[in-house]
Design an enzyme around this catalytic site. Sequence first.
Site, PDB file in Angstrom:
ATOM      1  N   GLY A 186       2.755  -0.733   4.142  1.00 15.82           N
ATOM      2  CA  GLY A 186       2.147  -1.617   3.161  1.00 15.82           C
ATOM      3  C   GLY A 186       2.297  -3.071   3.546  1.00 15.82           C
ATOM      4  O   GLY A 186       3.348  -3.479   4.018  1.00 15.82           O
ATOM      5  N   TYR A 203     -11.041   2.020   4.700  1.00 15.00           N
ATOM      6  CA  TYR A 203      -9.970   1.741   3.738  1.00 15.00           C
ATOM      7  C   TYR A 203     -10.477   0.805   2.644  1.00 15.00           C
ATOM      8  O   TYR A 203     -11.105  -0.203   2.919  1.00 15.00           O
ATOM      9  CB  TYR A 203      -8.809   1.105   4.480  1.00 15.00           C
ATOM     10  CG  TYR A 203      -7.485   1.192   3.775  1.00 15.00           C
ATOM     11  CD1 TYR A 203      -6.566   2.177   4.095  1.00 15.00           C
ATOM     12  CD2 TYR A 203      -7.142   0.268   2.795  1.00 15.00           C
ATOM     13  CE1 TYR A 203      -5.342   2.248   3.457  1.00 15.00           C
ATOM     14  CE2 TYR A 203      -5.922   0.334   2.155  1.00 15.00           C
ATOM     15  CZ  TYR A 203      -5.022   1.318   2.488  1.00 15.00           C
ATOM     16  OH  TYR A 203      -3.816   1.378   1.851  1.00 15.00           O
ATOM     17  N   SER A 204     -10.193   1.145   1.403  1.00 18.31           N
ATOM     18  CA  SER A 204     -10.625   0.322   0.277  1.00 18.31           C
ATOM     19  C   SER A 204      -9.618   0.436  -0.854  1.00 18.31           C
ATOM     20  O   SER A 204      -9.364   1.523  -1.371  1.00 18.31           O
ATOM     21  CB  SER A 204     -12.006   0.773  -0.224  1.00 18.31           C
ATOM     22  OG  SER A 204     -12.327   0.146  -1.458  1.00 18.31           O
ATOM     23  N   ASN A 205      -9.072  -0.693  -1.266  1.00 14.32           N
ATOM     24  CA  ASN A 205      -8.134  -0.690  -2.387  1.00 14.32           C
ATOM     25  C   ASN A 205      -8.785  -0.256  -3.687  1.00 14.32           C
ATOM     26  O   ASN A 205      -8.123   0.276  -4.584  1.00 14.32           O
ATOM     27  CB  ASN A 205      -7.522  -2.078  -2.543  1.00 14.32           C
ATOM     28  CG  ASN A 205      -6.515  -2.389  -1.464  1.00 14.32           C
ATOM     29  OD1 ASN A 205      -5.554  -1.662  -1.281  1.00 14.32           O
ATOM     30  ND2 ASN A 205      -6.736  -3.452  -0.717  1.00 14.32           N
ATOM     31  N   SER A 230       0.787  -1.233   0.000  1.00  7.52           N
ATOM     32  CA  SER A 230       0.000   0.000   0.000  1.00  7.52           C
ATOM     33  C   SER A 230       0.814   1.275   0.000  1.00  7.52           C
ATOM     34  O   SER A 230       0.253   2.351  -0.222  1.00  7.52           O
ATOM     35  CB  SER A 230      -0.945   0.016   1.207  1.00  7.52           C
ATOM     36  OG  SER A 230      -2.052  -0.792   0.958  1.00  7.52           O
TER      37      SER A 230
END
Length: 400
Positions: free
Chosen positions: A343, A201-203, A95
């Site tokens: 990350g 949180y969202s990719n 991340s």
Amino acid sequence: MPNLPTPTSRSGLRAACLLAVGVVLAGTTAAAPNTPSDPPASRLQRDTDAIHAAGAIGVTVRYTAPGTVRTTRSGEAESHSGRPLPRDGYYRIGSTTKTFVATVTLQLVAEGRLRLDEPIETWLPGVVRGNGNDGRRISLRQLLQHTSGIPGYTAIPAAVPGLYSARGYRENRFRHYSPDELVSAALTLPSRFEPGTAWAYSNTNYVLVGMIVERVTGRSWGDEVRDRILRPLGLHDTRVPGDDPYLPRPHAQAEHTFAGDDRPTDTTVLNHTVADAAGAMYGTPGDIDRFFVALLSGRLLGPAELAEMQHTRAIPDEPGRGYGLGLESTESSCGGRYWHHGGDDLGFSSENGVTADGRRAVLVVKNGVDENDEAGGARVDAATRALIDHALCAPDPTRP
């Protein structure tokens, strides 16, 4: 992208992010001997050893301050091998990729080519529709700050089976994913909340940001990162690998123990299009350290854009922490706060910290993730946070 946390974690690819939170690390081995440049009595080395003792297979730490560069290591590059960790080995940054993508996006804002508060429908007409997800009501700012309400595609095992089991990993480690495929999977889930009313949180948010960068520039987000950040800063060991699933040497072995397994899987090889703009990059501690120092020193963004990046929203259930536009903040024990974005990946985990003036920075890379040992992961996380705080608050910046 290698290693992901549980579906409720915000940092892992699968859980909804590649950020570092609640990562679980496995394996305990004897610490590698100190090198001449790593004095045994240093606080930095003791804190590095503490992370290894808490459960990380191997730990590499890089610390920089004006006139000072220190590297400490503890543990092994591969379980039970006795192989020492490389001093500046390659790893999948997960991340942390988001900070690179956010920086490029804010550069485009400064150039007048994007506006933070314009609906994403402007650039991606009709792309975000369904199950309460509506690009006409979501802004670019909300994507960057995870306040869009769009669910994460990494929460869907059927969409990304390589992130959920050893068998799924082996069968899908060379699989190519397109951004459209990842977004379409996410939109099969309902919106998590009305845009702007909460944080999660969202990719998927950053996959969409990458698509917007490409729509505006006519070039991939990876090409923009390379030409706007990597080349100007001389970050020759940082890459957006595309479909290439291999890490350059030297590197530690990524070892991931999937939920329900009793032994780790070697997850070093992985086609990282599964992470796209949410976490597909790899690099070295030296390169990633230089990037964050340049960013916080004002070398990549103007004052207005850096201020936008640093305008944070509180992260739920994490006192003292906030999330800006691709950049996090944490309160330090010596006053003020430091900036970072860690990350998690399959078999790798990293976290970092940089002072507000960019003069001190520390980065921690760990190999080995065990989804079954939540308590061990919490111990590793706590030891990592302690190291970062001690290093950035040390009275003498040359003796962390």
